[in-house]
Write an enzyme that holds these catalytic residues in place. Structure first.
Site, PDB file in Angstrom:
ATOM      1  N   GLU A 157      30.181  51.888  46.469  1.00 41.75           N
ATOM      2  CA  GLU A 157      30.683  53.152  45.603  1.00 41.75           C
ATOM      3  C   GLU A 157      28.781  53.174  44.749  1.00 41.75           C
ATOM      4  O   GLU A 157      28.322  52.875  43.972  1.00 41.75           O
ATOM      5  CB  GLU A 157      31.228  52.268  44.251  1.00 41.75           C
ATOM      6  CG  GLU A 157      32.932  52.642  44.843  1.00 41.75           C
ATOM      7  CD  GLU A 157      33.839  52.057  43.802  1.00 41.75           C
ATOM      8  OE1 GLU A 157      32.890  51.731  43.116  1.00 41.75           O
ATOM      9  OE2 GLU A 157      34.983  52.201  44.151  1.00 41.75           O
ATOM     10  N   GLU A 271      40.144  53.431  52.142  1.00 41.37           N
ATOM     11  CA  GLU A 271      40.902  52.539  50.935  1.00 41.37           C
ATOM     12  C   GLU A 271      42.011  53.478  50.908  1.00 41.37           C
ATOM     13  O   GLU A 271      42.812  54.138  49.582  1.00 41.37           O
ATOM     14  CB  GLU A 271      40.315  52.525  49.936  1.00 41.37           C
ATOM     15  CG  GLU A 271      39.535  51.026  50.229  1.00 41.37           C
ATOM     16  CD  GLU A 271      38.585  51.007  48.908  1.00 41.37           C
ATOM     17  OE1 GLU A 271      39.014  51.379  48.150  1.00 41.37           O
ATOM     18  OE2 GLU A 271      37.498  50.798  49.109  1.00 41.37           O
TER      19      GLU A 271
HETATM   20  C1  XIL Z   1      40.783  47.093  44.116  1.00 40.22           C
HETATM   21  C2  XIL Z   1      41.649  45.844  43.990  1.00 40.22           C
HETATM   22  O1  XIL Z   1      43.100  46.493  44.893  1.00 40.22           O
HETATM   23  C3  XIL Z   1      42.294  44.997  43.074  1.00 40.22           C
HETATM   24  O2  XIL Z   1      43.494  44.090  43.214  1.00 40.22           O
HETATM   25  C4  XIL Z   1      41.059  44.260  42.535  1.00 40.22           C
HETATM   26  O3  XIL Z   1      42.009  43.935  40.900  1.00 40.22           O
HETATM   27  C5  XIL Z   1      39.821  45.969  41.896  1.00 40.22           C
HETATM   28  O4  XIL Z   1      40.207  46.169  43.115  1.00 40.22           O
HETATM   29  N1  XIL Z   1      37.746  50.750  45.545  1.00 40.22           N
HETATM   30  C6  XIL Z   1      37.423  49.485  46.332  1.00 40.22           C
HETATM   31  C7  XIL Z   1      38.045  48.037  46.034  1.00 40.22           C
HETATM   32  O5  XIL Z   1      36.491  49.712  46.972  1.00 40.22           O
HETATM   33  O6  XIL Z   1      37.852  46.938  46.458  1.00 40.22           O
HETATM   34  C8  XIL Z   1      39.550  48.098  44.968  1.00 40.22           C
HETATM   35  O7  XIL Z   1      40.160  47.470  45.123  1.00 40.22           O
HETATM   36  C9  XIL Z   1      39.775  49.681  44.879  1.00 40.22           C
HETATM   37  C10 XIL Z   1      38.966  50.798  44.597  1.00 40.22           C
END
Ligand code: XIL
Length: 362
Positions: A157, A271
């Site tokens: 990010e 994701e």
């Molecule tokens: C999220 C997890 O799914 C949660 O369990 C945690 O509390 C916060 O992070 N973008 C990303 C991931 O790159 O690492 C994030 O994962 C979701 C958004």
């Protein structure tokens, strides 16, 4: 007589029930898993997983039937691996590495340089010490997982949410404007075999903000490549939002993927999930909107030859992060993943299956 008649009828019923159940479960287990389907298109399908989920046998079974790759949902993040300075927590990292090895799954590394889920002690450090701590963190984690992790989200990010260049983060402030080039060099040195990725969200749609974010990312890539900084690929998080009605077109996405390919980069969807937080109405309506969004998105990405792998952020609604991060206004749990909380297939799964089967292979 009468009693044994009842027993006979009962056992007949039990046998019939067992047969129906057997047929049903045969049908279910006989379904071609997502990864098997994806392989027919030269791709892999993966899912994010927490260490806690490894304790749930039904979930593990579903996972093994559907994925060829896993991403640690939180276990590789800095807050998890070094909660107290100098005290390294390898237990969860090792559990996931062992699980992947035992089941011959690919393992994605997620994530090394991010502005979230950082240990608290970091902020108190003077900038030069903090920079050295980051280098040590990258080097340690990549060396520990060497040979087990095929791709690393080195930077997560980094683009400003509005698309105004780089996001202003602790790492930009600590290492300066060229911090991304610096950490990519550190990463290459720590594990020369691993593919190095920049991973970000908000790159999938057609709205002006998305277009600005893409532009900023392409500018970053161009400047890294001009300086011959090692970079192998771009991860599209693809946390998608189902529209209240109709389906999002993703018209400009194939062109963007082509721009990445033309720069010699690999692409992964890292994701994937589809939030239904803006869809009102019955579960059936919400599931339809979610499924339509999966379909439109997959149709837009599947014919891109640079695409290597699609990872969904969990596999079942039991695992989703969205209820905590972006709860629905009506307080109902969201239904963003292909399987429901009871691990039953949803319309989204059927739509994903059908879209992969129909996809053009190159
Ligand atoms: C999220 C997890 O799914 C949660 O369990 C945690 O509390 C916060 O992070 N973008 C990303 C991931 O790159 O690492 C994030 O994962 C979701 C958004």
């Amino acid at each position: 007589m009468q009693v044994s008649g009842v027993i006979a009828r009962r056992s007949l019923l039990t046998a019939a029930l067992a047969m129906v159940l057997a047929l049903f479960s045969f049908g279910a287990s006989n379904r071609v898993g997502l990864d098997q389907l994806a392989r027919r298109r030269g791709l892999r399908w993966g899912a994010a997983i927490s260490v806690e989920a490894l304790e749930q046998p039904d979930l593990v079974q579903l996972l093994l039937a559907n994925v060829g790759s896993i991403t640690p949902e939180n276990a590789f993040k800095w807050a998890a691996t070094e909660p107290r300075q100098g005290q390294l927590e390898w237990k969860a990292v090792d559990q996931l590495m062992q699980f992947a090895r035992r089941h011959q799954l690919q393992l994605r590394g997620h994530t090394l340089v991010w502005h979230e889920q950082l240990p608290g002690w970091l902020t108190a450090l003077p900038a030069d010490v903090r920079a050295q701590a980051l280098k040590a963190h990258i080097t340690r984690l990549m060396q520990h997982t060497r040979g087990a992790v095929s791709s690393w989200d080195v930077i997560n990010e980094p683009i400003d949410p509005e698309g105004k260049g780089l996001r202003d983060t602790i790492w930009l402030q600590t290492l300066g404007a060229d911090y991304i080039g610096t950490v990519l060099q550190w990463a290459r040195a720590a594990d020369p075999q691993a593919r190095l990725f920049i991973n970000d969200y908000g790159l999938e749609g057609d709205d002006p903000q998305t277009l600005r974010k893409r532009r900023a990312l392409l500018d970053l890539i161009d400047s890294l490549q001009r300086r011959q900084v090692p970079l192998d690929g771009i991860g599209l998080q693809a946390h998608l939002l189902a529209p209240p009605e109709g389906s999002p077109p993703f018209t400009t996405l194939p062109g963007f993927l082509k721009q990445l390919r033309q720069r010699g980069l690999l692409v992964e969807v890292t994701e994937l999930d589809v939030s239904d937080r803006e869809v009102n109405g019955t579960i059936a309506t919400r599931d339809r909107q979610v499924a339509a969004t999966y379909q439109a998105f997959l149709q837009a990405v599947l014919s891109e030859p640079a695409l290597q792998r699609i990872t969904s952020w969990g596999l079942s609604d039991r695992q989703t992060w969205l209820n905590r991060a972006f709860p629905r206004r009506d307080g109902q749990p969201q239904r963003p993943l292909p399987f429901d909380t009871r691990l039953q297939p949803k319309l989204a799964l059927h739509q994903i299956d059908a879209t992969i089967r129909r996809a053009r292979s190159w």
